[in-house]
Design an enzyme around this catalytic site. Structure first.
Site, PDB file in Angstrom:
ATOM      1  N   CYS A  11       7.613   8.218   8.611  1.00 34.00           N
ATOM      2  CA  CYS A  11       7.215   9.158   7.730  1.00 34.00           C
ATOM      3  C   CYS A  11       8.428  10.098   7.196  1.00 34.00           C
ATOM      4  O   CYS A  11       9.252   9.980   7.738  1.00 34.00           O
ATOM      5  CB  CYS A  11       6.519  10.254   8.707  1.00 34.00           C
ATOM      6  SG  CYS A  11       5.053   9.458   9.369  1.00 34.00           S
ATOM      7  N   ASN A  17       0.776  -1.223   0.013  1.00 35.98           N
ATOM      8  CA  ASN A  17      -0.137  -0.019   0.015  1.00 35.98           C
ATOM      9  C   ASN A  17       0.781   1.226  -0.002  1.00 35.98           C
ATOM     10  O   ASN A  17       1.920   1.224   0.625  1.00 35.98           O
ATOM     11  CB  ASN A  17      -1.029  -0.121   1.186  1.00 35.98           C
ATOM     12  CG  ASN A  17      -0.277   0.776   2.321  1.00 35.98           C
ATOM     13  OD1 ASN A  17      -0.223   1.995   2.613  1.00 35.98           O
ATOM     14  ND2 ASN A  17       0.028  -0.283   3.409  1.00 35.98           N
ATOM     15  N   GLY A  66       2.172  -7.588  12.152  1.00 34.26           N
ATOM     16  CA  GLY A  66       2.675  -8.119  11.059  1.00 34.26           C
ATOM     17  C   GLY A  66       2.131  -9.363  10.569  1.00 34.26           C
ATOM     18  O   GLY A  66       2.470 -10.269  10.977  1.00 34.26           O
ATOM     19  N   ASN A 109       4.112   7.254  14.847  1.00 33.91           N
ATOM     20  CA  ASN A 109       4.521   6.644  13.133  1.00 33.91           C
ATOM     21  C   ASN A 109       5.763   7.294  12.807  1.00 33.91           C
ATOM     22  O   ASN A 109       5.672   8.660  12.472  1.00 33.91           O
ATOM     23  CB  ASN A 109       3.330   6.802  12.354  1.00 33.91           C
ATOM     24  CG  ASN A 109       3.652   6.204  11.075  1.00 33.91           C
ATOM     25  OD1 ASN A 109       4.807   5.551  10.691  1.00 33.91           O
ATOM     26  ND2 ASN A 109       2.827   6.367   9.815  1.00 33.91           N
TER      27      ASN A 109
END
Lengths: 258, 306
Positions: free
Chosen positions: B132, B71, B245, B129
């Site tokens: 990035c 993705n 995962g 996160n």
């Protein structure tokens, strides 16, 4: 939205390489509308991993119909299902055609497998509206006419009907109908939809008032809005994408950039 | 029925079971609530939020691969303001811990996002996160840079007392070094792993299938890698690990817990079966019950290596 396992009733090959799968699924049959789609898990495990989106082709009583060709692993598995095999279905998904709207003449335009959603739409409209259809393909064998009413054919190689693409045929023929209140319903490859969009805009610039809904497609993972994998540019806001799965797959042609 | 304690602890955060739904695979909860009662979950990690709305990448964003998917969504999200005004009120109706995932292109943006959300009672924890692009440093990912991950952790830690989780990138040589620096700078836990960088090309056009060229690989294909990364961290750093995962069933969860995960996240599975957590919870219960494991948390790091 449901997740349900439903049995295959039969598989028929309606023309060379084009399959119609009948599945008994009263729950889906009751709810689904033309232009909506189903996300189907073709195997029990996770190979292939993702579901496959299929537009609803038709609904008859408790049965639903899918139309497909053998395109890859998923459709190959689907075509091998036997009577009674269960298929895991997630749906109905997305927004379908708005066929209750005010119009005198429905125009169906289908390119290749874009013919898939029209049998169900025809079923809903047949006793209420006049319908003309234009179906096209590169060559004769690609043209699908299954349960499409009152059709004219265009093939790019001229092997059947009008020689040229289906939008050129539409442009030629629609001139005879411009006095009516027209609503176009279209499904097919992106190039076809783009040509149609340009054509409709051109006609409307001349003062006609054609409305046009197009059924779009995209790779997607979930089908219900969480993966964000299927964007299409919002025509009214450059900073925004619609999601094909949730905001579509059917859009008014003025609402998206193709 | 025996009483089995399925609850686990991540920092100050107590979860009623180890199942979290991974950021980017559950939106802001509303679509998922059409399929399951969100209250059965251990927690929900919301789609990455950035200070301003992000449109995300052009199509094509998704490619299916063998036992996985790529993705490249591009962190498309509604932005902080709409998240607070429109998404949090929906989530507030549920009795399930909400963990807010934050994405940013500078350290300052991480800090500002966390600061602005810290007073929201609905949010019980933050997941940062770090995979990035660091716009100030030429777009290289924060997550590959030990010093940057340390700095982000330290600066975010300074503005919140809530549970702080850093979501680690697997695209590094030694993930345990990153877990260590997170711990040293005050993180309560780490999530391991984010997606692996991958790509796919069309052999007819010779063009990449993803508009972004590169994407993140997820799904069962990455499970062995994720397990190895969790184990690597567990062997050398004393910090709670949230395993993520390629988890597709309850057996995968047990496996992650054995190698060191205190809790887990379901990701790609949500796209295929949004109801999966219902049967998975039964599977976890039965596994513990049959083996007289009174508390599932006892499984964490229970590996036998010799």
């Amino acid at each position: 939205m449901l997740i349900i396992s439903s049995p295959v009733v039969e598989l028929s090959e309606i023309q060379k390489g084009i399959f119609l799968q009948k599945i008994k699924s009263p729950e889906i049959a009751k709810e689904i509308l033309p232009g909506q789609f189903l996300n189907i898990k073709v195997s029990e495990g996770f190979s292939p991993l993702l579901r496959r989106p299929f537009s609803i082709c038709d609904v008859e009583d408790d049965n639903i119909f899918l139309m497909f060709n053998i395109f890859g692993e998923g459709t190959r598995i689907l075509a091998c299902k036997h009577k009674g095999d269960l298929i895991n279905i997630l749906g109905p998904l997305g927004k379908g055609f708005n066929f209750d709207a005010d119009f005198d003449l429905a125009v169906f335009i289908a390119g290749g497998l874009g013919a898939a959603p029209f049998p169900f739409l025809f079923r809903k409209l047949k006793n209420q509206k006049n319908i003309i259809s234009f179906v096209g393909g590169k060559t004769k064998s690609e043209v699908i006419k299954y349960n499409i009413p009152n059709y004219s054919v265009a093939t790019e190689d001229g092997s059947e009907g009008f020689k040229g693409n289906v939008i050129e045929l539409f442009e030629q023929e629609i001139k005879n109908h411009l006095s009516k209140k027209i609503k176009i319903f279209a499904c097919g490859p992106n190039g076809m939809l783009k040509a149609l969009s340009d054509s409709v805009k051109k006609l409307n610039n001349f003062g006609y008032n054609l409305t046009c809904e197009i059924s779009t497609e995209s790779a997607m993972a979930c089908g219900f809005g969480i993966c964000q994998g299927c964007p299409i540019q919002d025509a009214n806001n450059p900073d925004h994408y619609h999601l094909i799965c949730k905001d579509g797959p059917v859009f008014n042609v003025n609402d998206v950039v193709l | 029925m025996k009483t089995i304690d399925l609850s686990v602890k991540i920092g100050k955060l107590k979860l009623k079971n180890p199942i979290l739904l991974a950021s980017g695979t559950v939106g802001y909860g509303n679509e998922m609530s059409d399929f399951i009662d969100l209250n059965i979950l251990g927690g929900i990690i919301t789609k990455s939020i950035s200070l301003k709305p992000r449109k995300g990448n052009k199509p094509q964003r998704i490619v299916e691969t063998s036992a996985g998917m790529l993705n490249a969504i591009g962190l498309a999200n509604v932005g902080l303001e709409e998240f607070i005004n429109e998404k949090i009120p929906f989530l507030a109706k549920y009795d399930v811990p909400i963990i807010c995932n934050i994405a940013a292109s500078s350290i300052e943006e991480y800090v500002e996002c966390v600061k602005s959300l810290d007073s929201e009672n609905t949010i019980k924890a933050f997941e940062i996160n770090v995979s990035c692009p660091n716009v100030k440093e030429g777009g290289l990912q924060f997550g590959n840079n030990l010093t940057m991950v340390g700095k982000i952790t330290e600066r975010v830690r300074a503005v919140t007392d809530k549970t702080l989780i850093i979501k680690l990138s697997p695209n590094v040589s030694y993930i345990s070094e990153f877990a260590k620096i997170c711990k040293e700078n005050g993180a309560d836990a780490v999530s391991a792993i984010n997606t692996l960088v991958g790509t796919a090309f069309n052999i007819n056009t010779r063009k990449p299938k993803l508009s972004n060229i590169f994407g993140g690989l997820s799904g069962p294909a990455i499970k062995p890698i994720a397990l190895a990364k969790v184990l690597e961290i567990h062997l050398s750093v004393d910090i709670p690990i949230i395993g993520v995962g390629g988890i597709m069933n309850w057996q995968d969860i047990i496996e992650f817990m054995i190698v060191g995960a205190a809790a887990i996240q379901l990701g790609t599975l949500n796209f295929i079966d949004p109801t999966a957590s219902v049967s998975i919870l039964k599977g976890l219960y039965n596994y513990c019950s049959e083996r007289n494991i009174e508390s599932i948390s006892k499984l964490t790091g229970s590996y036998i290596l010799e």
